[in-house]
Design an enzyme around this catalytic site. Structure first.
Site, mmCIF file in Angstrom:
data_model
loop_
_atom_site.group_PDB
_atom_site.id
_atom_site.type_symbol
_atom_site.label_atom_id
_atom_site.label_comp_id
_atom_site.label_asym_id
_atom_site.label_seq_id
_atom_site.Cartn_x
_atom_site.Cartn_y
_atom_site.Cartn_z
ATOM 1 N N ASP A 35 -7.055 -39.820 29.132
ATOM 2 C CA ASP A 35 -8.362 -39.173 29.227
ATOM 3 C C ASP A 35 -9.018 -39.751 30.475
ATOM 4 O O ASP A 35 -8.642 -40.820 30.960
ATOM 5 C CB ASP A 35 -9.231 -39.399 27.977
HETATM 6 C C1 BGC Z 1 -13.106 -35.701 28.049
HETATM 7 C C2 BGC Z 1 -11.872 -34.837 28.134
HETATM 8 C C3 BGC Z 1 -11.881 -34.028 29.387
HETATM 9 C C4 BGC Z 1 -11.995 -34.961 30.567
HETATM 10 C C5 BGC Z 1 -12.022 -34.257 31.914
HETATM 11 C C6 BGC Z 1 -13.346 -36.493 29.314
HETATM 12 O O1 BGC Z 1 -14.629 -37.025 29.305
HETATM 13 O O2 BGC Z 1 -12.998 -36.574 26.959
HETATM 14 O O3 BGC Z 1 -11.803 -33.995 27.013
HETATM 15 O O4 BGC Z 1 -10.742 -33.230 29.468
HETATM 16 O O5 BGC Z 1 -13.207 -35.691 30.458
HETATM 17 O O6 BGC Z 1 -13.228 -33.610 32.098
#
Ligand code: BGC
Length: 657
Positions: free
Chosen positions: A223
Site C-alpha cells: 500500500d
Molecule cells: C490506500 C490504497 C490506495 C493507495 C493509492 C492508499 O492510501 O490505502 O487503497 O490504492 O493509497 O492511492
C-alpha cells in the site's frame, strides 16, 4: 522490447526496480523495462494528472456506485459488468492496473472505509470481488486485490496490530482473499497494519499462504507508504514498494554495498517486477474498448437500481404515483453530490444528476424546500428546516422527501467515525418535517450503517441510497415512482446501537486491536446471541411479495444440492435474493450459530414461480481446525436454511454430511 532477466541487471538496477519510479509508475531503468501505470480506485478511475502526487486534481471519469452499493445488489453478474466498465475507463486513460477491489471484512461499522468494502460476510465479499476481477481482466487490464489483510480500522492504521486468532483469520479475514484469488488478480496490495505483531508489508507467513495455498502468482505491491523497512519487506517477499522513496532506495543501495542484502531475494522480487512490466506491455495491444460511455453509464444505473435498499415501507406507501403527488424535498443532498472520501474518490465525468431533476424527469411535481443558508454538510439542514415546514403546510404537499447524508469528510479513508449518529440538525429536520407531513420518506446517502431508532417510527418509508454515483438519483426517482422495483439487500448488519457489536467493545489501544469477538463478526454474532437489530444482514424490501416452498436436499459426490421454489404472488415483476445458511448441529468445536453458504438472485415475473438450485460444496461444511492445521469437516448432521435474510428463514431441513 526484448525481454530481459533480472540476472542481466546490476544489483543497483534491481534495487531501483523494486521501488516505484514516482507515485503511480514503476521504474523503467532508462527503457530496459516497460513502464506500467496503476491508478485508484475500485469504483471509478481516480487518475491524478500529476504523477508525483497522490492527491492532485484527477481526470474526470465515470463515478459508479460505491462498493457498499455493489454488494447490496448481491448480483455477481453486475460485479463482473462493473469490472468490465472500469477496464474500459482505464483504456480511456492509458491505465494498466486498477487498484481494487478491496475485500476487507466490515468488522466495525465505524470504519472510515466501510463504503469501499463489500461485506461483513466473507463469501459475499469474496464472490463479488472474484467476479469483478474477472470483469476487469477479461478486458486485458489488471486488477489489484487489496488490502492484504485485516485493514479493518482506519484509526492508527499504520501502527496498530490486529490481534486475531488463526481460525478467525482463516474463516473470516483471509477467506475473501482466498475466494477472489481464484480469479488470478495481477496484483495483491498489502495493508498498512500489523497482524499479530508483524507488519503486513513484512508478513512472510501470510504471503506464503497467499502464494502457496491461494495460488497467487502475481505481483505483491505495498500500500502507498506501507513499507517501513525495505530490507525486511524484501525478505518477506514484497515485490514492489510504492510510491518512490529516496530514503528506502538509498538504504537498500548502502546495504547492497555492505553485503547485507539477500541477493537471491532481490533477484526474485526484481524478476517479478520485470515479468509484470512485460505482461502489462504485451497485453496492451490486446485491449479493445468493448463498451461505449453510454453502455458504461447503463451499468452504473443497473448497479444503482439493484443496490439501493428499501428499508421501510409502512402500509406500502411507496411507490408514489407521479400524477397524484406534490413532493417537497429537503436536506443538504438536494444540492450536493454525495460520495465517500479518500483514495476511491472520483471526479465525475459529467455533471451529477440532481434528485429534483430526476424526480421531474419521472413526471413528479417536485420542488426543493427554501433554504436560509445552504452549505454542504449536516448543519445546513437547519437553514432548510424553516422552509420545509412552511411549505409543507402552505403548499398542500402530499409527500415530504427528507434527504440525509454523511459524505466524504465524515466517511473516509484515514479515520473512523466516532459513532453511528446523525447530527442533531439532521434528526430535527426528520422529526419536524414528519410531524407536519401527510407522508414522509427519508432517503439516506451514506456508505455505512447509522442508528435510526430515534426517528424511524415517525416516518413512512426509508430508502438506503448508499453512495450511488453520479447517476444514482435517477434510480432513486425510479424507485419512488415504481418504475424500478427495489431488490437491494443489506450486506452488513444495521444495529439498533453501535454498542450492540461485540467488536466495538473489544480491547483496543493505539498499538493493538484484539479481535475478541473472534468468529462472531457481524450477523454471526447477532444470530448466535439473539441480540435484536435494526435491520439484519441480507435484508431488503421489494414491491413484490415472494413465497418460498418445496425445499429438497440431495447429494452429488461431495456436494449438497439445495432446491426450492420461490413464487412472486404480486402483480409486478421483481427480483429476489434467496439466501442459504448452514448450521452444524453436531459440532465438535465452537461455530457461530449459522453462516451464509450460498445465494442467488433471480428475476421472478408477476404470479410466476422460479425454481432455485444452489450447490453447496465441501467448503460449506468445513471449519479451520487449528489442531490439524487444515480445513476440516466434522461429519454429522447439518441444518440447511433458506431465507429472505439471516433472520427470516422460510424453509429448513436437516441432512447428514
Ligand atoms: C490506500 C490504497 C490506495 C493507495 C493509492 C492508499 O492510501 O490505502 O487503497 O490504492 O493509497 O492511492
Amino acid at each position: 522490447m526484448k525481454k530481459i532477466t533480472a540476472k542481466e541487471l546490476t544489483n543497483e538496477e534491481k534495487a531501483r526496480l523494486v521501488i516505484g519510479k514516482n507515485t503511480w509508475h514503476n521504474e523503467d531503468l532508462g527503457g530496459k523495462v516497460p513502464v506500467f501505470m496503476m491508478s485508484d480506485g475500485p469504483v471509478g478511475v481516480r487518475h491524478p494528472r500529476d504523477v508525483n502526487s497522490a492527491t492532485s486534481d484527477t481526470a474526470p471519469s465515470i463515478a459508479y456506485p460505491c462498493f457498499e452499493a455493489l454488494s447490496q445488489t448481491w448480483n455477481l453478474e453486475l460485479a463482473n459488468k462493473l469490472g468490465k466498465a472500469i477496464a474500459n475507463d482505464c483504456m480511456d486513460l492509458d491505465i494498466d492496473v486498477i487498484l481494487g477491489p478491496g475485500v476487507n471484512i466490515k468488522r466495525l461499522p465505524i470504519n472510515g472505509r466501510n463504503f469501499e468494502y463489500l461485506s461483513e460476510d466473507p463469501l459475499l465479499a469474496g464472490l463479488l470481488a472474484k467476479s469483478y476481477i474477472e470483469g476487469v481482466q477479461n478486458e486485458n487490464v489488471g486488477a489489484c486485490l487489496k488490502h492484504y489483510c485485516c485493514n479493518n480500522t482506519e484509526s492508527s492504521r499504520n501502527y496498530k496490530s490486529m490481534d486475531v486468532s488463526t481460525r478467525a483469520l482463516r474463516e473470516i479475514y483471509l477467506k475473501p482473499f482466498e475466494i477472489a484469488s481464484k480469479a488470478k488478480p495481477w496484483e495483491v496490495m498489502c495493508s498498512y497494519n500489523l497482524v499479530n505483531g508483524c507488519r503486513m508489508s513484512e508478513n512472510k507467513k501470510l504471503y506464503n499462504i497467499l502464494r502457496n495455498e491461494f495460488g497467487f502468482d502475481g505481483l505483491i505491491v505495498s500500500d502507498w507508504g506501507a513499507v517501513m523497512d525495505r530490507e525486511k519487506s524484501l525478505n518477506a517477499g514484497l515485490d514492489l514498494e510504492m510510491p518512490y522513496s529516496k530514503e528506502h532506495l538509498d538504504d537498500l543501495l548502502n546495504k547492497i554495498k555492505e553485503d547485507q542484502i539477500d541477493l537471491d531475494q532481490l533477484n526474485t522480487c526484481a524478476q517479478r517486477v520485470i515479468d509484470f512490466a512485460f505482461k502489462a506491455e504485451n497485453t496492451r495491444p490486446l485491449r479493445k474498448k468493448t463498451l461505449s460511455t453510454e453502455d458504461r453509464y447503463d451499468i452504473a444505473r443497473e448497479i444503482a437500481n439493484e443496490g439501493i435498499v428499501l428499508l421501510k415501507n409502512e402500509n406500502n406507501v411507496l411507490p408514489l404515483n407521479p400524477k397524484e403527488e406534490r413532493l417537497l424535498v429537503s436536506g443538504a443532498p438536494l444540492n450536493w453530490y454525495v460520495y465517500g472520501g479518500g483514495s476511491s474518490e472520483v471526479t465525475p465525468l459529467k455533471e451529477y444528476v440532481k434528485l429534483l431533476d430526476a424526480l421531474k424527469e419521472e413526471g413528479f411535481n417536485a420542488k426543493g424546500a427554501n433554504a436560509l443558508e445552504f452549505n454542504r454538510g449536516p448543519v445546513s439542514c437547519v437553514g432548510n428546516l424553516v422552509g420545509a415546514l412552511n411549505q409543507t403546510i402552505k403548499e398542500n404537499i402530499t409527500t415530504s422527501i427528507v434527504t440525509i447524508s454523511q459524505d466524504n469528510w465524515e466517511q473516509s479513508e484515514g479515520y473512523n467515525r466516532q459513532n453511528l449518529l446523525l447530527s442533531n440538525e439532521q434528526v430535527s429536520l426528520i422529526h419536524e418535517v414528519a410531524k407536519v407531513s401527510k407522508k414522509t420518506v427519508v432517503i439516506i446517502y451514506a456508505g455505512a450503517p447509522i442508528e435510526m431508532g430515534e426517528w424511524i417510527d415517525e416516518v413512512d418509508a426509508v430508502i438506503w441510497a448508499s453512495y450511488t454515483g453520479e447517476k444514482g438519483n435517477e434510480s432513486i426517482a425510479k424507485i419512488l415512482s415504481g418504475k424500478v422495483n427495489p431488490s437491494g439487500k443489506t450486506s452488513e448488519t444495521f444495529p439498533l446501537l453501535l454498542e450492540d457489536f461485540d467488536s466495538i467493545n473489544a480491547y483496543e489501544d493505539a498499538r493493538s486491536c484484539v479481535y475478541e469477538e473472534d468468529l462472531n463478526v457481524g450477523y454471526r454474532q447477532f444470530v448466535t446471541d439473539n441480540t435484536p437489530v435494526l435491520f439484519p444482514f441480507g435484508y431488503g424490501l421489494s414491491y413484490s411479495n415472494f413465497e418460498y416452498d418445496n425445499l429438497k436436499l440431495s447429494k452429488e459426490d461431495k456436494k449438497v444440492i439445495v432446491e426450492f421454489d420461490v413464487t412472486n404472488t404480486s402483480n409486478i415483476d421483481g427480483k429476489e435474493v434467496a439466501e442459504v445458511y448452514v448450521e452444524d448441529l453436531t459440532r465438535v468445536t465452537y461455530r457461530p450459530k449459522y453462516e451464509l453458504k450460498g445465494f442467488e438472485k433471480a428475476l421472478i415475473k408477476a404470479k410466476q414461480t422460479k425454481h432455485f438450485r444452489i450447490e453447496l460444496g465441501e467448503d460449506a461444511f468445513q471449519y479451520y481446525s487449528t489442531s490439524y492445521d487444515k480445513w476440516t469437516v466434522n461429519h454429522g448432521v447439518f441444518k440447511i436454511m433458506v431465507g429472505k435474510n439471516c433472520l427470516d428463514i422460510e424453509l429448513e431441513e436437516n441432512i447428514e454430511y
